[in-house]
Design an enzyme around this catalytic site. Structure first.
Site, PDB file in Angstrom:
ATOM      1  N   ARG A 162      10.041   2.639  11.377  1.00 28.04           N
ATOM      2  CA  ARG A 162       8.340   2.406  11.117  1.00 28.04           C
ATOM      3  C   ARG A 162       7.917   1.656  12.298  1.00 28.04           C
ATOM      4  O   ARG A 162       6.914   0.964  11.903  1.00 28.04           O
ATOM      5  CB  ARG A 162       8.253   2.111   9.799  1.00 28.04           C
ATOM      6  N   SER A 189       3.383   6.964   1.251  1.00 28.27           N
ATOM      7  CA  SER A 189       4.331   5.673   0.825  1.00 28.27           C
ATOM      8  C   SER A 189       3.623   4.600   1.278  1.00 28.27           C
ATOM      9  O   SER A 189       3.097   4.492   2.641  1.00 28.27           O
ATOM     10  CB  SER A 189       5.465   5.937   1.774  1.00 28.27           C
ATOM     11  N   GLU A 197       2.848  -0.316   5.093  1.00 27.87           N
ATOM     12  CA  GLU A 197       2.991   0.700   6.083  1.00 27.87           C
ATOM     13  C   GLU A 197       1.726   1.222   6.824  1.00 27.87           C
ATOM     14  O   GLU A 197       1.839   1.404   7.831  1.00 27.87           O
ATOM     15  CB  GLU A 197       3.947   2.034   5.622  1.00 27.87           C
TER      16      GLU A 197
END
Length: 346
Positions: free
Chosen positions: A174, A246, A342
């Protein structure tokens, strides 16, 4: 795809543009100056103009991985560069050039329709192609960075277009060189390099369970359909309930910490990662702290997946970040593990 770099096609400006329908959380947010970018050639003159006027600016793609404040002063660049085409092929690979504004899931479908498998594990991830490498999106054991050959972007520091090969993008979990240098690069085009040698990637149990022993060699289309089924069951439709998918990254811990955790929590859900590390399931950690389905005012945690924070209507970025902080503190206190948010906070 047209890569001309001139200022003959200025970006369309819309003052005080409401962004509620341009972010998947459904947050009420207003952009003071919104510019629609439909081609790369609009960027040099626009960025120069914004700098001359000393106006702050930021980029907004599909709005699926951001938390927007009520007001965005200065300029917001809405990336809507379209186009995708197969530009080269040899015995081993196919190369695709794709505009940064193309919808990611639509691209995945497009590649499968043209017998170019590889992206199927990444089906139904919301957002645009231009945003995908910044976050190095991933799902079910696959990350987009594996398939990127190069990225074309406007470098606002150098006031020039640059092409970064895969190795320069510094892809990690990520993460990427673009994410590490926020508000410097504006991605305009991504070149994908797709191997022709393909095999199913089913290392994640949720995905593997979709196939019986008699069909444990599924096609790419079957995997695509299975991923869509799983994600549709686990994740709420942003059109019905605001969310950004998410919300936390799955934390990565060293083997020593993992061994200590598994002794105390025998049901701990984790996956093998790089040598010497394990990736923990953030959703499981959050669920164990009692947050699954919990509602606090106008926001909450999705009842079917603890990894997803939702806006029940009228929630603000302050509401969402307050809930996120509460979750982080509880998980840290119980497991000694720090959760990282995130989505990008603008």
């Amino acid at each position: 795809m047209n890569s001309a770099k001139n200022a003959s096609n200025p970006a369309k400006l819309t003052p005080n543009l409401g962004l509620k329908h341009r972010n998947s959380f459904g947050l009420d947010s207003t952009a003071e100056l919104a510019y629609e970018i439909t081609s790369a050639d609009q960027l040099p003159a626009l960025i120069q103009e914004l700098e001359d006027k000393k106006l702050a600016w930021r980029v907004l793609g599909g709005g699926s991985n951001v938390i927007l404040p009520e007001s965005l002063p200065g300029a917001t660049l809405l990336i809507n560069i379209s186009g995708q085409e197969l530009v080269k092929s040899d015995d081993a690979y196919s190369w695709l050039e794709v505009g940064a504004g193309v919808n990611w899931h639509e691209l995945v479908s497009w590649t499968l329709e043209r017998n170019l498998p590889g992206f199927e594990n990444l089906a139904l991830i919301p957002g645009t192609v231009g945003a995908a490498p910044i976050q190095n999106i991933g799902a079910y054991g696959v990350e987009v960075g594996e398939y990127i050959d190069s990225i074309e972007a406007f470098d606002s520091a150098a006031h020039a277009f640059v092409t970064l090969p895969q190795e320069a993008c510094q892809f990690a979990y990520r993460d990427s060189y673009f994410k590490q240098n926020p508000n410097r690069f504006i991605v305009t085009k991504v070149v994908f390099k797709i191997p022709k040698a393909w095999q199913a990637r089913l290392q994640y149990a949720d995905l593997a369970r979709q196939f019986t022993e008699s069909n444990y060699n599924p096609s790419a289309k079957q995997i695509f359909d299975a991923v869509c089924t799983i994600r549709s069951k686990k994740l709420p439709n942003p059109a019905l309930i605001g969310n950004a998918g998410s919300f936390f990254q799955n934390p990565i811990v060293g083997n020593q910490q993992y061994e200590q955790l598994i002794k105390e929590f025998p049901n701990l859900v984790s996956y093998p990662d790089a040598s010497g590390t394990r990736k923990l399931a953030a959703g499981w950690l959050i669920d164990q702290c009692g947050f699954k389905g919990k509602r606090i005012g106008r926001v909450g945690v999705y009842e079917k997946q603890a990894l997803v924070l939702v806006n029940h209507g009228g929630g603000t970025s302050t509401d969402i970040l307050g809930l996120a902080k509460n979750i982080q503190e509880e998980v840290l206190g119980k497991f000694g593990v720090q959760l990282e948010i995130e989505p990008n906070i603008l």
